[in-house]
Design an enzyme around this catalytic site. Structure first.
Site, PDB file in Angstrom:
ATOM      1  CB  THR A  90       1.382  -3.711 -12.263  1.00  0.00           C
ATOM      2  OG1 THR A  90       0.749  -3.265 -10.972  1.00  0.00           O
ATOM      3  CG2 THR A  90       0.303  -4.078 -13.250  1.00  0.00           C
ATOM      4  NE  ARG A 114      11.273  -3.349 -10.665  1.00  0.00           N
ATOM      5  CZ  ARG A 114      10.832  -2.287 -11.128  1.00  0.00           C
ATOM      6  NH1 ARG A 114       9.270  -2.307 -11.318  1.00  0.00           N
ATOM      7  NH2 ARG A 114      11.286  -1.229 -11.020  1.00  0.00           N
ATOM      8  CG  MET A 168      -2.027   0.964   1.302  1.00  0.00           C
ATOM      9  SD  MET A 168      -3.071   1.272  -0.222  1.00  0.00           S
ATOM     10  CE  MET A 168      -3.980  -0.444  -0.025  1.00  0.00           C
ATOM     11  N   GLY A 169       1.719   1.314  -1.121  1.00  0.00           N
ATOM     12  CA  GLY A 169       2.258   2.865  -1.196  1.00  0.00           C
ATOM     13  C   GLY A 169       1.396   3.693  -2.271  1.00  0.00           C
ATOM     14  CG  HIS A 200       8.164  -3.361 -16.873  1.00  0.00           C
ATOM     15  ND1 HIS A 200       9.379  -3.955 -16.328  1.00  0.00           N
ATOM     16  CD2 HIS A 200       7.642  -2.479 -16.183  1.00  0.00           C
ATOM     17  CE1 HIS A 200       9.400  -3.476 -15.031  1.00  0.00           C
ATOM     18  NE2 HIS A 200       8.472  -2.295 -15.071  1.00  0.00           N
ATOM     19  CD  GLU A 225      10.345  -7.144 -16.816  1.00  0.00           C
ATOM     20  OE1 GLU A 225      10.815  -5.794 -17.312  1.00  0.00           O
ATOM     21  OE2 GLU A 225       9.576  -7.234 -16.572  1.00  0.00           O
TER      22      GLU A 225
END
Length: 320
Positions: free
Chosen positions: A236, A238, A155-156, A286, A267
């Protein structure tokens, strides 16, 4: 003498001109190809500042060769591509670009959630491949979003932005975080729960936590087994936060209903990746922050951070 800087990917002339007023600027001119490692090793030995992307691994080997380096400006929120401990030991400032991409990434997160729930990509392919012959009651049916329970892991800033969107869809909102966000709970009515509880109760599990040694493979076989058979996993943040082999097995075995992924452990992802063979997975390259305005502002902020660090001013955002 002007400080020397190296930019690891082509940016706008506006950025290079701004930097050029203060610095001697050199830039890797390719837009779609990362700077080769040997060239990066060569350049870092002589520069005072580096503006880089997540595609560059700024590790101990590089940092210990960088005798003049003062600032690494990362054009991203995350900085797991940089060895922060070594940078700190070497006295190298590391900066990033949070805040700017919050709303854009939240938009993409919710778009991916909806596309996965309603089988948007699968339905589009169905039409384009000429398979749409008639309408039938259960054809390409998905999961409801409105009124469902969403569980947010991390929760950032982006997590809180996703909360605002979820409220508009009448969703019940659970969250798990290293520490409780009492103000967020009060303002939006979200409920803090332990991770296992969140996994059991959520219709959508959204991964938005930073990638650290503690969150590596945070969602693995045990955690996936706790989720509902109708649940959807969205990542969404890493790729390394989710054990991709365990996720493949859970999806293939119908232990969970679907997944939407904007990130992968490695990636660019290989086209032979097993996850890409499953119809119940929506995959993106990404693009969480990929709006025109946001990417321009990220580059501008990275340039400001770099300049401030080189001229002994406080950068807008500093990691170390």
């Amino acid at each position: 003498m002007k400080p020397k800087v190296f930019i690891t990917r082509k940016v706008s002339e506006e950025i290079t001109q701004k930097l050029g007023e203060v610095c001697e600027v050199e830039m890797w001119e390719e837009e779609d190809t990362p700077v080769p490692r040997d060239i990066l090793e060569e350049k870092i030995k002589e520069v005072d500042g580096l503006l880089c992307l997540l595609t560059e691994t700024i590790d101990k080997e590089l940092l210990t060769q960088a005798k003049h380096l003062k600032v690494v400006s990362n054009m991203a929120v995350g900085y797991d591509n940089i060895d922060i401990e070594v940078a700190n030991q070497q006295g190298v400032m590391v900066t990033n670009t949070p805040g700017i991409l919050t709303e854009t990434t939240a938009d993409l997160t919710f778009a991916l959630l909806m596309a996965t729930a309603r089988r948007i990509v699968e339905a589009s392919d169905y039409l384009h491949q000429g398979e749409w012959k008639t309408w039938s009651p259960m054809q390409l049916t998905g999961q409801d979003v409105f009124g469902a329970t969403i569980g947010i892991v991390g929760m950032g800033r982006i997590g809180e932005a996703v909360v605002k969107r979820a409220k508009g869809f009448g969703m019940d909102i659970l969250y798990h975080n290293r520490s409780r966000k009492l103000e967020t709970e009060k303002q939006y009515g979200v409920i803090y729960v332990e991770l296992d509880h969140l996994l059991r109760e959520s219709d959508f599990v959204v991964i938005l936590t930073p990638y650290t040694s503690e969150t590596k493979n945070l969602i693995a076989q045990r955690e996936l087994a706790l989720m509902k058979e109708t649940a959807i996993l969205i990542n969404t943040a890493r790729g390394g936060i989710v054990d991709e082999k365990a996720l493949y097995q859970a999806l293939k075995g119908n232990e969970i209903w679907a997944a939407g992924l904007d990130v992968f452990e490695k990636e660019p992802v290989s086209l032979q990746k097993q996850l890409l063979t499953l119809p119940n997975v929506v995959t993106l390259p990404h693009i969480g922050s990929a709006s025109i305005n946001t990417r321009i502002r990220m580059a501008q902020m990275a340039a400001v951070n770099l300049l401030n660090g080189l001229t002994n001013k406080s950068p807008v955002y500093s990691v170390v």
